[in-house]
Write a protein that holds these residues in place. Structure first.
Motif, PDB file in Angstrom:
ATOM      1  N   PRO A   1      88.369   6.006 130.152  1.00 47.46           N
ATOM      2  CA  PRO A   1      86.947   6.095 129.794  1.00 47.46           C
ATOM      3  C   PRO A   1      86.707   6.021 128.284  1.00 47.46           C
ATOM      4  N   LEU A   2      87.643   6.534 127.495  1.00 47.95           N
ATOM      5  CA  LEU A   2      87.492   6.496 126.045  1.00 47.95           C
ATOM      6  C   LEU A   2      87.639   5.067 125.536  1.00 47.95           C
ATOM      7  N   THR A   3      88.629   4.368 126.064  1.00 51.43           N
ATOM      8  CA  THR A   3      88.856   2.973 125.678  1.00 51.43           C
ATOM      9  C   THR A   3      87.636   2.128 126.017  1.00 51.43           C
ATOM     10  N   GLU A   4      87.102   2.322 127.218  1.00 49.76           N
ATOM     11  CA  GLU A   4      85.924   1.562 127.641  1.00 49.76           C
ATOM     12  C   GLU A   4      84.695   1.871 126.801  1.00 49.76           C
ATOM     13  N   ALA A   5      84.628   3.089 126.246  1.00 50.58           N
ATOM     14  CA  ALA A   5      83.476   3.482 125.426  1.00 50.58           C
ATOM     15  C   ALA A   5      83.666   3.127 123.954  1.00 50.58           C
ATOM     16  N   GLY A   6      84.776   2.455 123.616  1.00 53.43           N
ATOM     17  CA  GLY A   6      84.986   2.001 122.250  1.00 53.43           C
ATOM     18  C   GLY A   6      85.532   3.035 121.292  1.00 53.43           C
ATOM     19  N   TRP A   7      86.209   4.067 121.817  1.00 54.54           N
ATOM     20  CA  TRP A   7      86.807   5.052 120.936  1.00 54.54           C
ATOM     21  C   TRP A   7      87.965   4.409 120.181  1.00 54.54           C
TER      22      TRP A   7
ATOM     23  N   ARG B   1     104.507  10.948 116.386  1.00 52.06           N
ATOM     24  CA  ARG B   1     104.553  11.387 117.782  1.00 52.06           C
ATOM     25  C   ARG B   1     103.175  11.559 118.410  1.00 52.06           C
ATOM     26  N   TRP B   2     102.105  11.385 117.614  1.00 51.10           N
ATOM     27  CA  TRP B   2     100.753  11.611 118.103  1.00 51.10           C
ATOM     28  C   TRP B   2      99.997  10.304 118.335  1.00 51.10           C
ATOM     29  N   ILE B   3      99.284  10.264 119.444  1.00 47.89           N
ATOM     30  CA  ILE B   3      98.342   9.187 119.725  1.00 47.89           C
ATOM     31  C   ILE B   3      96.971   9.852 119.740  1.00 47.89           C
ATOM     32  N   ARG B   4      96.037   9.270 119.013  1.00 45.76           N
ATOM     33  CA  ARG B   4      94.718   9.890 118.879  1.00 45.76           C
ATOM     34  C   ARG B   4      93.623   8.892 119.225  1.00 45.76           C
ATOM     35  N   TRP B   5      92.626   9.372 119.955  1.00 46.63           N
ATOM     36  CA  TRP B   5      91.413   8.621 120.256  1.00 46.63           C
ATOM     37  C   TRP B   5      90.276   9.371 119.582  1.00 46.63           C
ATOM     38  N   THR B   6      89.479   8.666 118.784  1.00 45.54           N
ATOM     39  CA  THR B   6      88.375   9.284 118.058  1.00 45.54           C
ATOM     40  C   THR B   6      87.081   8.583 118.433  1.00 45.54           C
ATOM     41  N   SER B   7      86.027   9.361 118.629  1.00 48.55           N
ATOM     42  CA  SER B   7      84.728   8.799 119.016  1.00 48.55           C
ATOM     43  C   SER B   7      84.202   7.880 117.918  1.00 48.55           C
ATOM     44  N   PRO B   8      83.347   6.919 118.281  1.00 56.05           N
ATOM     45  CA  PRO B   8      82.765   6.023 117.275  1.00 56.05           C
ATOM     46  C   PRO B   8      82.041   6.779 116.157  1.00 56.05           C
ATOM     47  N   ALA B   9      81.450   7.928 116.467  1.00 59.87           N
ATOM     48  CA  ALA B   9      80.755   8.728 115.454  1.00 59.87           C
ATOM     49  C   ALA B   9      81.709   9.663 114.712  1.00 59.87           C
ATOM     50  N   ALA B  10      82.997   9.661 115.092  1.00 65.70           N
ATOM     51  CA  ALA B  10      84.024  10.511 114.487  1.00 65.70           C
ATOM     52  C   ALA B  10      83.686  11.998 114.598  1.00 65.70           C
ATOM     53  N   ASP B  11      83.006  12.387 115.685  1.00 66.74           N
ATOM     54  CA  ASP B  11      82.642  13.796 115.866  1.00 66.74           C
ATOM     55  C   ASP B  11      83.398  14.459 117.013  1.00 66.74           C
ATOM     56  N   ALA B  12      84.347  13.723 117.613  1.00 64.03           N
ATOM     57  CA  ALA B  12      85.161  14.284 118.700  1.00 64.03           C
ATOM     58  C   ALA B  12      86.422  13.446 118.839  1.00 64.03           C
ATOM     59  N   GLY B  13      87.425  14.034 119.449  1.00 58.15           N
ATOM     60  CA  GLY B  13      88.654  13.283 119.647  1.00 58.15           C
ATOM     61  C   GLY B  13      89.567  13.914 120.667  1.00 58.15           C
ATOM     62  N   ILE B  14      90.545  13.121 121.077  1.00 58.62           N
ATOM     63  CA  ILE B  14      91.602  13.596 121.961  1.00 58.62           C
ATOM     64  C   ILE B  14      92.919  13.171 121.328  1.00 58.62           C
ATOM     65  N   GLN B  15      93.869  14.090 121.287  1.00 60.77           N
ATOM     66  CA  GLN B  15      95.186  13.787 120.729  1.00 60.77           C
ATOM     67  C   GLN B  15      96.256  14.068 121.771  1.00 60.77           C
TER      68      GLN B  15
ATOM     69  N   GLU C   1      85.751  11.035 130.469  1.00 54.50           N
ATOM     70  CA  GLU C   1      84.494  10.380 130.864  1.00 54.50           C
ATOM     71  C   GLU C   1      83.304  11.130 130.277  1.00 54.50           C
ATOM     72  N   ASN C   2      83.328  12.448 130.367  1.00 54.86           N
ATOM     73  CA  ASN C   2      82.229  13.250 129.830  1.00 54.86           C
ATOM     74  C   ASN C   2      82.156  13.155 128.318  1.00 54.86           C
ATOM     75  N   LEU C   3      83.309  13.178 127.650  1.00 53.79           N
ATOM     76  CA  LEU C   3      83.317  13.057 126.199  1.00 53.79           C
ATOM     77  C   LEU C   3      82.830  11.679 125.765  1.00 53.79           C
ATOM     78  N   ALA C   4      83.233  10.651 126.513  1.00 51.21           N
ATOM     79  CA  ALA C   4      82.818   9.283 126.185  1.00 51.21           C
ATOM     80  C   ALA C   4      81.301   9.134 126.240  1.00 51.21           C
ATOM     81  N   HIS C   5      80.656   9.950 127.060  1.00 54.70           N
ATOM     82  CA  HIS C   5      79.198   9.896 127.186  1.00 54.70           C
ATOM     83  C   HIS C   5      78.510  10.964 126.338  1.00 54.70           C
ATOM     84  N   GLY C   6      79.279  11.634 125.477  1.00 57.12           N
ATOM     85  CA  GLY C   6      78.693  12.551 124.502  1.00 57.12           C
ATOM     86  C   GLY C   6      78.527  13.985 124.933  1.00 57.12           C
ATOM     87  N   THR C   7      79.012  14.373 126.111  1.00 59.72           N
ATOM     88  CA  THR C   7      78.880  15.758 126.539  1.00 59.72           C
ATOM     89  C   THR C   7      79.599  16.668 125.556  1.00 59.72           C
ATOM     90  N   GLY C   8      78.875  17.639 125.035  1.00 57.38           N
ATOM     91  CA  GLY C   8      79.480  18.598 124.130  1.00 57.38           C
ATOM     92  C   GLY C   8      79.509  18.174 122.682  1.00 57.38           C
TER      93      GLY C   8
END
Length: 197
Positions: free
Chosen positions: A81-87, A94-108, A155-162
């Motif tokens: 869901p993050l990839t599809e939302a353009g993160w 050793r770390w792989i990180r996905w960051t939101s387009p607005a850089a206000d959230a991420g998953i590592q 999926e929820n993070l990709a849509h901005g929840t939180g």
């Protein structure tokens, strides 16, 4: 506690906003060691917690096969869901990180911790804040946390929840879901609630 006594949710009511307030732990049997664990800090927004608890209550497959390693398929399923939302996707050692387009959230994802599936090391870290070193709230998960649960969270993070901002007019002030401590999620009646869990 789940009726099978293999899934437990613990809430610490007096936990400070930046410390663990929620712990979800799964076990193979009622007396075995933890299979996987997920934690959330006290400032984790209510919509994120509600969705997590709904997923645990109603979704199939919250348990994982004993000893199942984290592989590329698991990572892809959890983060699709993050990839599809353009993160933005980056790799740093050793770390792989996905960051939101607005850089206000991420998953590592910590590849080192993932190599130890029999441990409950923090393998996944979710945060909300422009600065991941000083997050507003965090959620952590161990290696064998189900990819379906992680994908639901993604999926929820990709849509901005939180992470989204709510603006209200009049005398009300601006409120940020990213910094507002959550209320305890309400239990809602639904057709799924009538099923035996």
């Amino acid at each position: 506690m789940h009726e099978g006594q293999t899934l437990r949710v613990e809430r610490l009511h007096d936990a400070p906003a930046h410390e663990t307030a929620w712990t979800v732990a799964a076990y193979e049997t009622p007396v075995s060691d933890r299979t996987w664990v997920l934690t959330a800090t006290g400032a984790t927004p209510a919509p994120v917690l509600e969705d997590l608890l709904d997923h645990l209550a109603y979704a199939d497959g919250w348990d994982t096969t004993a000893g199942a390693p984290v592989d590329e398929k698991t990572i892809t399923a959890a983060t699709q869901p993050l990839t599809e939302a353009g993160w933005k996707h980056t790799v740093n050692g050793r770390w792989i990180r996905w960051t939101s387009p607005a850089a206000d959230a991420g998953i590592q994802f910590d590849a080192f911790a993932a190599q130890h599936p029999t441990h409950t090391l923090t393998t996944w870290t979710v945060w909300a804040s422009p600065d991941p070193d000083h997050p507003t709230w965090t959620l952590t998960a161990s290696p064998r946390t189900p990819s379906s649960l992680l994908a639901n969270l993604s999926e929820n993070l990709a849509h901005g929840t939180g992470t989204r901002q709510i603006q209200v007019t009049g005398r009300d002030r601006r409120t940020s879901l990213a910094t507002t401590p959550p209320a305890v999620p309400a239990v809602m009646a639904s057709p799924a609630a009538s099923r035996t869990r």
